[in-house]
Write an enzyme that holds these catalytic residues in place. Structure first.
Site, PDB file in Angstrom:
ATOM      1  N   ARG A 191      -8.679   8.561   8.331  1.00 19.86           N
ATOM      2  CA  ARG A 191      -9.681   9.350   9.059  1.00 19.86           C
ATOM      3  C   ARG A 191     -10.140   8.639  10.332  1.00 19.86           C
ATOM      4  O   ARG A 191     -10.470   9.311  11.319  1.00 19.86           O
ATOM      5  CB  ARG A 191     -10.868   9.653   8.148  1.00 19.86           C
ATOM      6  CG  ARG A 191     -10.548  10.788   7.190  1.00 19.86           C
ATOM      7  CD  ARG A 191     -11.693  11.043   6.249  1.00 19.86           C
ATOM      8  NE  ARG A 191     -11.533  12.338   5.593  1.00 19.86           N
ATOM      9  CZ  ARG A 191     -12.161  12.682   4.485  1.00 19.86           C
ATOM     10  NH1 ARG A 191     -13.002  11.828   3.905  1.00 19.86           N
ATOM     11  NH2 ARG A 191     -11.976  13.867   3.949  1.00 19.86           N
ATOM     12  N   LYS A 193     -11.421  17.719  -9.083  1.00 12.77           N
ATOM     13  CA  LYS A 193     -12.569  18.595  -8.802  1.00 12.77           C
ATOM     14  C   LYS A 193     -12.198  20.016  -9.187  1.00 12.77           C
ATOM     15  O   LYS A 193     -12.006  20.889  -8.344  1.00 12.77           O
ATOM     16  CB  LYS A 193     -12.927  18.538  -7.317  1.00 12.77           C
ATOM     17  CG  LYS A 193     -13.485  17.200  -6.865  1.00 12.77           C
ATOM     18  CD  LYS A 193     -13.849  17.288  -5.393  1.00 12.77           C
ATOM     19  CE  LYS A 193     -13.981  15.935  -4.758  1.00 12.77           C
ATOM     20  NZ  LYS A 193     -13.774  15.988  -3.295  1.00 12.77           N
ATOM     21  N   GLY A 253      -8.793  14.124   0.443  1.00 16.35           N
ATOM     22  CA  GLY A 253      -8.843  12.681   0.679  1.00 16.35           C
ATOM     23  C   GLY A 253      -7.927  11.922  -0.259  1.00 16.35           C
ATOM     24  O   GLY A 253      -7.160  11.052   0.166  1.00 16.35           O
ATOM     25  N   GLY A 271     -12.092  19.553   1.351  1.00 14.84           N
ATOM     26  CA  GLY A 271     -13.051  20.630   1.089  1.00 14.84           C
ATOM     27  C   GLY A 271     -13.035  21.663   2.199  1.00 14.84           C
ATOM     28  O   GLY A 271     -13.027  22.870   1.944  1.00 14.84           O
TER      29      GLY A 271
HETATM   30  P1  ADP Z   1      -8.473  15.458  -3.340  1.00 20.34           P
HETATM   31  O1  ADP Z   1      -9.387  14.348  -2.878  1.00 20.34           O
HETATM   32  O2  ADP Z   1      -7.069  15.289  -2.889  1.00 20.34           O
HETATM   33  O3  ADP Z   1      -9.042  16.807  -3.023  1.00 20.34           O
HETATM   34  P2  ADP Z   1      -9.609  15.348  -5.992  1.00 20.34           P
HETATM   35  O4  ADP Z   1     -10.747  14.593  -5.433  1.00 20.34           O
HETATM   36  O5  ADP Z   1      -9.872  16.703  -6.528  1.00 20.34           O
HETATM   37  O6  ADP Z   1      -8.406  15.408  -4.934  1.00 20.34           O
HETATM   38  O7  ADP Z   1      -8.943  14.573  -7.202  1.00 20.34           O
HETATM   39  C1  ADP Z   1      -8.374  13.296  -7.061  1.00 20.34           C
HETATM   40  C2  ADP Z   1      -8.457  12.542  -8.339  1.00 20.34           C
HETATM   41  O8  ADP Z   1      -7.965  13.305  -9.421  1.00 20.34           O
HETATM   42  C3  ADP Z   1      -7.649  11.277  -8.320  1.00 20.34           C
HETATM   43  O9  ADP Z   1      -8.525  10.177  -8.251  1.00 20.34           O
HETATM   44  C4  ADP Z   1      -6.867  11.316  -9.647  1.00 20.34           C
HETATM   45  O10 ADP Z   1      -6.919  10.101 -10.339  1.00 20.34           O
HETATM   46  C5  ADP Z   1      -7.584  12.405 -10.415  1.00 20.34           C
HETATM   47  N1  ADP Z   1      -6.749  13.058 -11.438  1.00 20.34           N
HETATM   48  C6  ADP Z   1      -5.544  13.620 -11.268  1.00 20.34           C
HETATM   49  N2  ADP Z   1      -5.064  14.094 -12.438  1.00 20.34           N
HETATM   50  C7  ADP Z   1      -5.997  13.815 -13.367  1.00 20.34           C
HETATM   51  C8  ADP Z   1      -6.078  14.033 -14.780  1.00 20.34           C
HETATM   52  N3  ADP Z   1      -5.098  14.618 -15.451  1.00 20.34           N
HETATM   53  N4  ADP Z   1      -7.197  13.610 -15.409  1.00 20.34           N
HETATM   54  C9  ADP Z   1      -8.182  13.003 -14.735  1.00 20.34           C
HETATM   55  N5  ADP Z   1      -8.167  12.767 -13.417  1.00 20.34           N
HETATM   56  C10 ADP Z   1      -7.079  13.169 -12.739  1.00 20.34           C
HETATM   57 MG    MG Z   2     -11.199  13.532  -3.679  1.00 17.46          MG
END
Ligand code: ADP
Ligand code: MG
Length: 405
Positions: free
Chosen positions: A34, A201, A354, A386
């Site tokens: 970023r 999320k 992120g 987001g």
């Molecule tokens: P982004 O930041 O790309 O939008 P999120 O913040 O929603 O993604 O999610 C990222 C997190 O999700 C990562 O830290 C990863 O460890 C976690 N994650 C992925 N799969 C699982 C799972 N099956 N159970 C728990 N956490 C998970």
């Molecule tokens: Mg995230």
């Protein structure tokens, strides 16, 4: 929408809202994507002789700079200075004595970064009057406002939204670039169009499926979201991440997808572990046979192959959310398989989020060396998870509409 190319900035004080919300390990920046993405706008303004005042947030501090030091932007100021190749004056507060003195000392072509704007609670206040007052204080530093913090444009915050009503405003290069990319996902999409969703999320992201059911040809689901789908199909999910209150919604999605001919691809196998830990005992099980005392932390190898096969031949792909807990090597395989599948597909790909962006970098799919890491084989790595999701949901982004205003 005006851009910085429409502004006469020489000798002017320009307030820039940037997105410098990077992951930190103590004071070490673990992914500076970023900060890099903010450089083109800042460099352009500096080259044109502006006095540049940058405001940005880091995480969600509750206290002040003294009690909540881990939310200080000080490490970011240091990295930004390296990337710009010139000093970045750092103010120890947002609109206080330090900020005032720092801004007053700026010469033409010089830059200052104000401390984390969220140290001031008015930044995120729901009360428009309170926010407006704080925005006035920020605006008092400058003649012009440039909005470039794409990752925050879905927030109606003082430094994103209200300040744009106080000053002549324009969008920076990051915002215009991000919007151009997102348009390719919503207008005249090249098909087949696949969307890959994962991450943790879950409830935030389920909303986007609603809108995508009318737009995407194929939706691949991994990460923590999977288990709500598997449960909705009547399977045991053990101790995996689950959104019990979303089961009905998800069941509805599955039915609508069937009716509208959208293919929803779920994993066929899961890496199930005894605990959420890097060294936890784990095994690959069928997606409909997760033991009750285990939790799913990644999609399994067969699913990785399946997902890659479903991405082959697509022309456009949006990916948000890692397929598993990629931070731990034992659970990174699914995310790696999807990243490789995307590269092999040759599709125009947008990676949003992120952690998703961090994943492709950390797993070595993108090199940071040229400073243009978002412009190589991956098509585009969005700095705003987001914000891009809300755009795809069809929502208006306050930080954008205020610029169009
Ligand atoms: P982004 O930041 O790309 O939008 P999120 O913040 O929603 O993604 O999610 C990222 C997190 O999700 C990562 O830290 C990863 O460890 C976690 N994650 C992925 N799969 C699982 C799972 N099956 N159970 C728990 N956490 C998970
Ligand atoms: Mg995230």
């Amino acid at each position: 929408m005006k851009t910085i190319d429409d502004l006469e900035v020489s000798g002017k004080r320009v307030l820039v809202r940037a997105d410098l919300n990077v992951p930190l390990d103590g004071t070490r920046i673990t992914d500076d994507g970023r900060i890099r993405a903010s450089v083109p706008t800042l460099s352009a303004l500096l080259e044109r002789g502006a006095k540049v005042i940058v405001t940005a947030h880091l995480g969600r501090p509750k206290g002040d700079p003294e009690t909540d030091k881990k939310y200080s932007l000080a490490p970011v100021a240091a990295r930004l200075a390296e990337l710009l190749g010139k000093p970045v004056a750092f103010a120890a507060d947002t609109v206080g004595e330090s900020a005032k003195a720092t801004v007053a000392a700026l010469g033409d072509g010089e830059i200052a970064l104000l401390e984390n704007v969220r140290f001031n609670p008015a930044e995120t206040s729901k009360d428009a009057v309170e926010r407006g007052k704080f925005a006035d204080e920020l605006a008092a530093f400058a003649d012009l406002f440039v909005s470039d913090g794409f990752g925050a444009v879905h927030r109606r915050h003082a430094s994103v939204y209200d300040v744009a009503e106080d000053l002549p405003s324009a969008a920076g290069y990051l915002i215009t670039k991000e919007l151009d990319v997102l348009k390719r996902l919503t207008e005249n999409v090249e098909r087949p169009y696949a969307v890959v969703l994962g991450g943790s999320k879950v409830s935030d992201k389920l909303a986007v499926i609603d809108n995508l059911l009318d737009k995407a040809d194929r939706i691949l689901i991994g990460g923590g979201m999977v288990f709500t789908f598997l449960k909705a199909q009547g399977h045991e999910v053990g101790k995996s991440l689950l959104e019990e209150d979303q089961l009905e919604t998800v069941t509805g999605y599955l039915e609508r997808a069937k009716d509208s001919g959208v293919e929803i691809v779920l994993p066929v196998d899961i890496v199930a572990a005894t605990a959420f830990a890097a060294d936890a005992e784990h095994e690959v099980v069928a997606a409909d046979a997760i033991p009750a005392d285990r939790l799913g932390l990644d999609i399994g190898p067969e699913s990785g192959k399946l997902f890659a096969a479903k991405l082959a031949g697509t022309k456009t792909v949006f990916w948000n959310g890692p397929m598993g807990v990629f931070e731990m090597e034992a659970f990174a395989g699914g995310t790696r398989a999807v990243a490789q599948g995307l590269l092999d597909s040759g599709a125009f790909t947008v990676v949003g989020g992120g952690d998703s962006a961090a994943a492709v970098r950390q797993l070595g799919f993108v090199s940071d060396d040229n400073g243009h890491s978002d412009e190589d084989a991956f098509g585009h790595i969005s700095t705003g998870g987001g914000a891009s999701l809300e755009y795809l949901e069809g929502k208006l982004l306050p930080g954008i509409t205020v610029l169009e205003g």
